[in-house]
Write an enzyme that holds these catalytic residues in place. Sequence first.
Site, short mmCIF file in Angstrom:
data_model
loop_
_atom_site.label_atom_id
_atom_site.label_comp_id
_atom_site.label_asym_id
_atom_site.label_seq_id
_atom_site.Cartn_x
_atom_site.Cartn_y
_atom_site.Cartn_z
N ASP A 1 19.16 37.52 -12.58
CA ASP A 1 17.60 38.39 -12.54
C ASP A 1 16.84 40.10 -12.28
OD1 ASP A 1 15.04 36.72 -15.13
OD2 ASP A 1 14.54 37.34 -12.54
N CYS B 1 0.60 -0.84 0.18
CA CYS B 1 0.18 0.46 0.03
C CYS B 1 0.88 1.21 0.26
CB CYS B 1 -0.64 0.52 1.04
SG CYS B 1 -2.30 -1.34 2.09
#
Length: 488
Positions: free
Chosen positions: A438, A34
């Site tokens: 940037d 599971c």
Amino acid sequence: MHTDTERCVRAVQSKDARFDGWFFTAVLTTRIYCRPSCPVVPPKPENMTFYPSAAACQQAGFRACKRCRPDTSPGSPEWNQRADLVARAMRLIADGTVDREGVPGLAARLGYSTRQIERQLLAELGAGPLALARAQRAQTARLLIETTALPMAEIAFAAGFSSIRTFNDTVRDVFALSPTELRNRRPKTTVLTPGTLTLRLPFRAPLNPDNLFGHLAATAVPGVEEWRAGAYRRTLRLPYGHGIASLTPKSDHIACRLTLSDLRDLPVAISRCRRMLDLDADPVAVDDQLRIDPVLAPLVDKAPGRRVPRTVDEAEFAVRAVLGQQVSTAAARTHAARLVTAHGEPVDDPEGGLTHLFPSAESLAALDPELLAMPQSRRRTFTTLVAQLADGSLHLGVESDWAQTRAQLLALPGFGPWTVDAIAMRALGDPDAFLPTDLGVRRAAQELGLPSTPAALTARAAAWRPWRAYAVQYLWATDSHPINFLPA
């Protein structure tokens, strides 16, 4: 993580969905495996054992749980935050390399012997490349069985199985159901559209779709990408053909519609869409690290779960990064759209306005440089890049070594730190790529009181490692600047 039994038991008992995909719980009494968040009553700790992969569970003789369907868990975030051999191999396996080229092809791509790769995968994942590819084929088969009306024989070969018998045996081994029984369990309300596959792409919560889909829509190249009716849509160049993906953000999943010219491309298309949307990330780990900085903490608390928008084609992004150097987003889109119209391969899109695949490096390398409406220096950068991509001297892919590829890019004319780190962040998937030069990052830093010079900001950002690419997303969110590719 699967070796930390106490921690794994706590995750299972608390049904913590964050750990889905990190490890799998195998129950000794029922012989099923599971995901940690399985809704059934947790087994007793002494009846649990833990594995690092679904393939390892299957090799040990466990079958998938029919309630929690562990094969649909998000992928482990480990493979997208590391650049070592195992992580690169896992990215290639997810991209279908073993099914197309075999284990020797996987080894050739990575530059190691098959024995070394098998040994390292077994040591870390409990399964070799063939078992890992088999688990992926089983998942692909289940998707095709449940989402199409195709005959089982067609599904078997589309999923990558060499024979119908192997297909039947694998489906029974993994799901404890025959292919026909698996199809009969499909909800009666399922609507099947011929030629189209509809599926759900899971992710770890939280996910903030604003920057993710907003960035993709803002930089979309006409003909290749579009935002339509609440969905980001784009064309895909795939190993066996082409496709169109339509991706819609939902509260607990991404709704995905795929139209493929060859169904053998299904696992690759899914893998590339997940990678583009950064769906295997662990946002809790990322945000917890960034919250350590008191300046970033309010940004994270305001909109947690930001992802890094990436790409479905690394070479395409590199070309687009060069096209966008020192121009606005609108100008970059115009340059790219011209190339798409002139050199892209036409595709049909009855549901929207997509018209072409982005041009291949080979077709771009053959064009006349004088036709490019850009300065001479950037024209040289462009032609050098596409020539090296076309002849294979530069390869950008999921298996790329980040440090080595950075060095190769920096050696190209016109490639500065910004362009290289943008490619590392968006194309190669480096979660620690950073853009201190940037304009948007510097504006945000200045507004927030962070150092705004590249050197000082880089020093401050050392505390954000290894998640600086995610910090960039939070910084960009504070500034309304247009998305520009400014420095080289």
